[in-house]
Design an enzyme around this catalytic site. Structure first.
Site, mmCIF file in Angstrom:
data_model
loop_
_atom_site.group_PDB
_atom_site.id
_atom_site.type_symbol
_atom_site.label_atom_id
_atom_site.label_comp_id
_atom_site.label_asym_id
_atom_site.label_seq_id
_atom_site.Cartn_x
_atom_site.Cartn_y
_atom_site.Cartn_z
ATOM 1 N N CYS A 162 0.903 -1.050 0.184
ATOM 2 C CA CYS A 162 -0.062 0.022 -0.059
ATOM 3 C C CYS A 162 0.946 1.277 -0.086
ATOM 4 O O CYS A 162 0.874 2.354 -0.831
ATOM 5 C CB CYS A 162 -0.910 0.004 1.342
ATOM 6 S SG CYS A 162 -1.859 1.462 1.623
ATOM 7 N N CYS A 167 -1.593 1.625 -3.155
ATOM 8 C CA CYS A 167 -2.534 2.976 -2.737
ATOM 9 C C CYS A 167 -1.878 4.196 -2.661
ATOM 10 O O CYS A 167 -2.533 5.065 -3.300
ATOM 11 C CB CYS A 167 -3.063 2.814 -1.270
ATOM 12 S SG CYS A 167 -3.592 1.110 -0.881
ATOM 13 N N LYS A 170 -0.415 5.497 -6.165
ATOM 14 C CA LYS A 170 -1.378 5.231 -7.073
ATOM 15 C C LYS A 170 -2.293 6.420 -6.918
ATOM 16 O O LYS A 170 -2.724 7.000 -8.069
ATOM 17 C CB LYS A 170 -2.333 3.740 -6.875
ATOM 18 C CG LYS A 170 -3.571 3.632 -7.756
ATOM 19 C CD LYS A 170 -4.872 4.272 -6.904
ATOM 20 C CE LYS A 170 -5.090 3.633 -5.658
ATOM 21 N NZ LYS A 170 -5.600 2.294 -5.669
ATOM 22 N N TYR A 303 -8.343 -4.111 -10.893
ATOM 23 C CA TYR A 303 -8.344 -2.592 -10.524
ATOM 24 C C TYR A 303 -7.027 -1.856 -10.748
ATOM 25 O O TYR A 303 -7.039 -0.787 -11.054
ATOM 26 C CB TYR A 303 -9.303 -2.410 -9.086
ATOM 27 C CG TYR A 303 -8.127 -2.967 -7.962
ATOM 28 C CD1 TYR A 303 -7.373 -2.184 -7.366
ATOM 29 C CD2 TYR A 303 -8.361 -4.176 -7.722
ATOM 30 C CE1 TYR A 303 -6.507 -2.404 -6.570
ATOM 31 C CE2 TYR A 303 -7.638 -4.616 -6.567
ATOM 32 C CZ TYR A 303 -6.576 -3.779 -6.019
ATOM 33 O OH TYR A 303 -5.737 -4.370 -4.913
ATOM 34 N N GLU A 307 -6.736 1.339 -13.114
ATOM 35 C CA GLU A 307 -6.312 2.679 -12.353
ATOM 36 C C GLU A 307 -4.972 2.957 -12.915
ATOM 37 O O GLU A 307 -4.749 4.306 -13.375
ATOM 38 C CB GLU A 307 -6.118 2.361 -10.865
ATOM 39 C CG GLU A 307 -7.250 2.143 -9.995
ATOM 40 C CD GLU A 307 -7.181 1.784 -8.494
ATOM 41 O OE1 GLU A 307 -8.139 1.894 -7.718
ATOM 42 O OE2 GLU A 307 -6.020 1.150 -8.200
ATOM 43 N N HIS A 565 -26.934 20.190 -1.116
ATOM 44 C CA HIS A 565 -27.064 20.880 -2.412
ATOM 45 C C HIS A 565 -26.151 22.057 -2.696
ATOM 46 O O HIS A 565 -25.964 22.829 -1.859
ATOM 47 C CB HIS A 565 -28.406 21.594 -2.900
ATOM 48 C CG HIS A 565 -28.798 21.609 -4.022
ATOM 49 N ND1 HIS A 565 -28.848 20.603 -4.979
ATOM 50 C CD2 HIS A 565 -29.078 22.806 -4.800
ATOM 51 C CE1 HIS A 565 -29.018 21.247 -6.121
ATOM 52 N NE2 HIS A 565 -29.061 22.579 -6.055
ATOM 53 N N GLU A 570 -25.997 14.017 -2.910
ATOM 54 C CA GLU A 570 -27.430 13.937 -2.329
ATOM 55 C C GLU A 570 -28.267 13.203 -3.386
ATOM 56 O O GLU A 570 -29.252 13.151 -3.123
ATOM 57 C CB GLU A 570 -27.751 15.459 -2.682
ATOM 58 C CG GLU A 570 -27.793 16.034 -4.018
ATOM 59 C CD GLU A 570 -28.300 17.593 -4.177
ATOM 60 O OE1 GLU A 570 -29.059 17.812 -3.441
ATOM 61 O OE2 GLU A 570 -27.435 18.225 -5.039
#
Length: 590
Positions: A162, A167, A170, A303, A307, A565, A570
């Site tokens: 990671c 992670c 990346k 992934y 990615e 908003h 939302e």
């Protein structure tokens, strides 16, 4: 067997029992056919402790012995265990004493004392979290970590995949690509700049790797501050409680521990075709690559593949992704295909239903016909999956069962392997999420169960995660396919909507390409069992909804939540159209 007829006979047996207890460090009154007795005797064998067993069913007066043991200890059943003259109890009590670490203390000087209470093999996020938690609980802990160089010679520091090759770099390189898109959008918002904008790979690489270096140092300092002994060496079991540690100079040291945690993680899988290790790189090499990769072929649809292909295209490179079958296996396929479509919109080319057969001068063949593809690329990046780092750490010598097909380790719901004192966490677990936060959570909770009497276990179902493709995809809970398999289509209601983020409107891009979907269980008050979001800031959006799902949120509760908003998130408070209705899900305004 006739009962004891007089006091003299009773005292004679009592004396024999007391003599046996006094003369043996470990004494088990047992019955040869009893599975609980066998379990206890196997435990002491595993601990390399001599166990003296008295098989009552094989003795002429065994029943009288058992009756008197009942009087002496209050325990009527077998096994009846004594250690250093102290009555321990039956199977459950003995196993609990072992789990709590009390058994070794009771054995004392009569058995070989272990060097450590816990040895963690692997210095990634999960191993570090577990080791620090155990040390904070007062245990003597060692961490062993060693990075085997890639075929290209790439290596890195403490912190695991990671931090070093996953992670962290990346996400930083993904952010680099997002900044490029933001600059394109900026002109539409009135920003004027005439000079040509270019990207410098070396500047980015140096900045990213400098940050990673600071993290490596921070982890070492943290282990030292927590009194965890960190050793940069390759660990391999030689006995169930003993490992050999070999450093980079080839020096070997041996250490023992009462308990072990395996946290060795995974490494990228190669293709097994001519030229793959000579000419290709993997994600282990990409983030510290000393040159810009140029025209790139990404092989795979994981992934990692999407990615990496996504951010390389975002840097302005010519990128093609070669896909054998489907995108993002294991993820919701509706969402995966939408993420792939967005990648194509952002310039990534896909070569579908092909697999490479040779690298150097690249050749690939179709999975559906006799068609052959040949191409020239500056860089070929392999991202076809990852293999568990379990094959060369001596698990056979420790007796740990491993899935021979994939190297994964089966565990129970407490991360315990087939050997009671050896546990495993992280990417090497069979059938579990391969995610850093999952490994960290599992490691912390495991240490607390082992050394603090806690009982909380890791939840491997409601796990929020995000794939950082150009249009990010966040999810929590079940993919639609899995939900249908478990609950049946008729018991699900799926609400969905397309949407257009306000920040995209002025820039005039990706109109109604973002997508939101929730999967609800009609048999449980429309409780949300699957959450899926394709849009900007997916990680930030999904994290909050992950907490809501842990609390058991329902569709009605979402409807009664006031949205913020104007935001993307939302949309989940105002979803009305179900998939089954076939209604229009495009959005035309605020």
């Amino acid at each position: 067997m006739p009962p004891i007829e007089n006091d003299a006979g009773r005292e004679q047996i009592r004396s024999k029992i007391e003599e046996l207890i006094d003369s043996h460090q470990v004494l088990v009154f047992s019955k040869s056919f009893c599975p609980y007795c066998v379990k206890v005797k196997e435990l002491f064998k595993e601990l390399n402790v001599k166990c003296n067993a008295v098989e009552l069913d094989l003795m002429e007066d065994g029943t009288n012995y058992q009756d008197l043991l009942h009087e002496m200890t209050g325990q009527k059943t077998v096994p009846n265990v004594f250690i250093s003259k102290k009555h321990i109890g039956g199977c459950d009590n003995t196993m609990k004493a072992h789990k709590d670490g009390d058994l070794q203390k009771l054995l004392g000087e009569g058995s070989k004392a272990y060097d450590y209470d816990l040895i963690v093999i692997g210095g990634g996020s999960g191993g570090l979290a577990c080791s620090k938690e155990a040390a904070a609980l007062g245990k003597k802990v060692m961490v062993l970590d060693y990075v085997v160089p890639t075929p290209k010679g790439t290596t890195w520091g403490l912190g695991g995949t990671c931090v070093n090759v996953g992670c962290i770099p990346k996400k930083l390189m993904h952010q680099t690509a997002l900044l490029g898109t933001a600059m394109e959008d900026a002109r539409k918002f009135g920003w004027e700049f005439s000079d040509q904008v270019t990207h410098n790979w070396e500047t980015m690489r140096t900045a990213v790797n400098n940050y990673i270096g600071s993290l490596n140092w921070g982890y070492r300092v943290s282990l030292r501050d927590k009194n965890v002994n960190y050793v940069n060496a390759y660990a391999e079991f030689v006995e169930p409680h003993k490992i050999k540690a070999t450093n980079k100079r080839g020096k070997e040291m041996f250490y023992t521990a009462a308990k072990f945690v395996l946290a060795t993680g995974e490494r990228p899988r190669y293709l097994g075709i001519p030229g793959d290790k000579e000419y290709c790189i993997t994600s282990d090499d990409l983030f510290s690559l000393p040159y810009c990769p140029g025209k790139t072929l990404v092989v795979g649809a994981s992934y990692v593949a999407l990615e990496c292909g996504g951010f390389l295209a975002g840097l302005g490179l010519d990128v093609t992704v070669m896909v054998r079958s489907i995108l993002l296996r294991g993820f919701d396929q509706d969402m995966a295909n939408r993420a792939g479509d967005c990648m194509e919109t952002h310039g990534v080319k896909f070569l579908r239903k092909f697999v490479p057969t040779k690298v150097g001068a690249l050749t690939a063949k179709s999975t559906e016909s006799d068609e052959i593809f040949e191409g020239e690329y500056n860089t070929v990046l392999i991202a076809v999956g990852r293999d568990a780092c379990t094959g060369k750490i001596g698990l056979d010598k420790a007796g740990v069962k491993v899935n021979a097909k994939n190297g994964k380790i089966p565990v129970n719901d407490e991360e315990q392997t087939s050997v009671p004192h050896i546990y495993a966490i992280g990417d090497i677990l069979e059938g579990k999420w391969e995610l850093t936060p999952v490994a960290i959570q599992a490691g912390k909770l495991l240490a607390r169960r082992l050394f603090a009497g806690a009982s909380l276990k890791c939840d491997y179902v409601n796990v929020p995660t995000t794939v950082f493709t150009p249009m990010e995809y966040g999810s929590c809970g079940y993919p639609e396919e899995k939900a249908v398999e478990i609950y049946g289509q008729q018991n699900l209601e799926i609400y969905h909507s397309l949407f257009w983020p306000l920040e995209f409107t002025v820039a005039g891009r990706d109109n109604n390409r973002c997508y939101a979907k929730i999967i609800c269980n009609k048999l449980d008050n429309e409780r949300v069992i699957g959450f899926h979001y394709l849009g900007p800031n997916a990680g930030e959006v999904t994290q909050g909804f992950g907490a809501a799902m842990k609390c058991g949120i329902t569709k009605d509760q979402l409807d009664n939540t006031i949205g913020i908003h104007p935001t993307c998130a939302e949309i989940f408070t105002a979803m009305e159209v179900t998939k089954s209705s076939g209604g229009d899900i495009t959005q035309s305004g605020c």
